[in-house]
Design a protein around this motif. Structure first.
Motif, PDB file in Angstrom:
ATOM      1  N   ASN A  34      46.122  42.913  43.698  1.00 35.88           N
ATOM      2  CA  ASN A  34      45.143  41.836  43.695  1.00 35.88           C
ATOM      3  C   ASN A  34      45.563  40.639  44.543  1.00 35.88           C
ATOM      4  OD1 ASN A  34      43.835  43.463  41.814  1.00 35.88           O
ATOM      5  ND2 ASN A  34      44.719  42.382  40.054  1.00 35.88           N
TER       6      ASN A  34
ATOM      7  N   ALA B 234      37.147  38.785  40.272  1.00 35.58           N
ATOM      8  CA  ALA B 234      36.703  39.949  41.041  1.00 35.58           C
ATOM      9  C   ALA B 234      35.882  39.506  42.249  1.00 35.58           C
ATOM     10  CB  ALA B 234      35.880  40.887  40.158  1.00 35.58           C
TER      11      ALA B 234
ATOM     12  N   VAL C 141      37.009  48.475  39.566  1.00 41.62           N
ATOM     13  CA  VAL C 141      37.616  47.294  38.949  1.00 41.62           C
ATOM     14  C   VAL C 141      37.856  47.555  37.472  1.00 41.62           C
ATOM     15  CG1 VAL C 141      37.222  44.890  38.278  1.00 41.62           C
ATOM     16  CG2 VAL C 141      36.642  45.651  40.589  1.00 41.62           C
TER      17      VAL C 141
END
Length: 290
Positions: A189, A215, A240
């Motif tokens: 991430n 996100a 996700v």
């Protein structure tokens, strides 16, 4: 929106009867994909910071059973016929890429083209030390390993000459089922990880993402990098796993272009309870992910 399940390979999910029961029930209840992650070794006292939690500590106990994901997924594939399987993620720079290419193509072949190779660069220096692999420049090593594996899958007689891996006029069979390619999705991430997704990945597996707002930031980073590279970002798959997912998250995630919401949950210890557990999980999410 597809619904994925990250439940196999650790703790109760490392038992053969539970793997069989969960995989079959997930397929029957309409889950799109089964995910399994990797750590070759764990340590009791980690100096390295785990990047997917606020306190920097991994939630899995060091003494827990943790199966090799390729082997765990091979059992899941054997118990099913249609549900997809994916490593989420395999720590590629810790492995020999020629061996991984062989194993991945074998699993893809035996599963009928259902396999996705999810990879990461790794975060535990202790794990790299135990395997005798340099922790430094692991991202560059990973990128080169992917290029080498794609060469092995594509070419009947393959040659590659890189800094970290080289081979000359070798044959590695079988070839992957889908046009000699296996989708490679990248975990991570951080901004650097998201740039790798856009530069040479086939998709992103965002693991333990804080919330929909996070996100959105990560997807925007991927899209911006794709624009810089002249690449169509909509061609990338986006899966996700939110830290605390709710059915109300599905619509805003879909609006971002996320293809799959992955539920990260531990299965019951009793394999006989797996079918009811999966059915209840599916019922909770069916309205949001029809």
């Amino acid at each position: 929106m597809r619904l994925g399940l990250h439940a196999l390979g650790i703790g109760s999910g490392a038992r053969r009867d539970v793997i069989d029961a969960v995989a079959r029930a997930a397929e029957r209840c309409g889950f799109a994909r089964l995910w399994a992650g990797e750590h070759v070794v764990m340590v009791d006292r980690s100096v390295s910071r785990y990047p997917y939690s606020a306190d920097g500590q991994i939630a899995v106990p060091a003494e827990a059973d943790w199966l090799d994901p390729m082997i765990a997924l091979s059992f899941a594939a054997a118990a099913t016929s249609t549900i997809e399987i994916a490593t989420g993620v395999l720590l590629l720079p810790e492995h020999n890429p020629v061996m991984v290419a062989k194993q991945a193509a074998s699993l893809d072949t035996l599963s009928g083209g259902r396999f996705t190779l999810g990879i990461g660069v790794g975060w535990s220096r202790e794990e790299f030390d135990a395997l005798g692999v340099p922790f430094a420049r692991r991202a560059a090593r990973t990128a080169e390993y992917v290029a080498a594996m794609r060469t092995l899958w594509r070419d009947d007689v393959a040659t590659f000459d890189g800094e970290f891996v080289a081979f000359d006029s070798v044959r590695v069979n079988p070839k992957p089922v889908r046009d000699r390619r296996i989708p490679i999705v990248l975990g991570g991430n951080s901004d650097a990880a998201l740039r790798r997704v856009a530069d040479w990945g086939d998709g992103w597996y965002g693991f333990n993402v804080e919330d929909v707002a996070a996100a959105k930031r990560h997807v925007a980073c991927i899209r911006a990098r794709c624009d810089e590279q002249g690449r169509d970002g909509t061609e990338l798959s986006l899966a996700v796993a939110l830290r605390d997912p709710r059915p109300s998250d599905v619509e805003p995630l879909a609006a971002l272009g996320v293809d799959e919401l992955v539920l990260v949950v531990g299965p019951p210890d009793d394999a006989h309870r797996a079918a009811d557990w999966i059915a209840a999980l599916a019922d909770d999410w069916r309205a949001a992910c029809p």
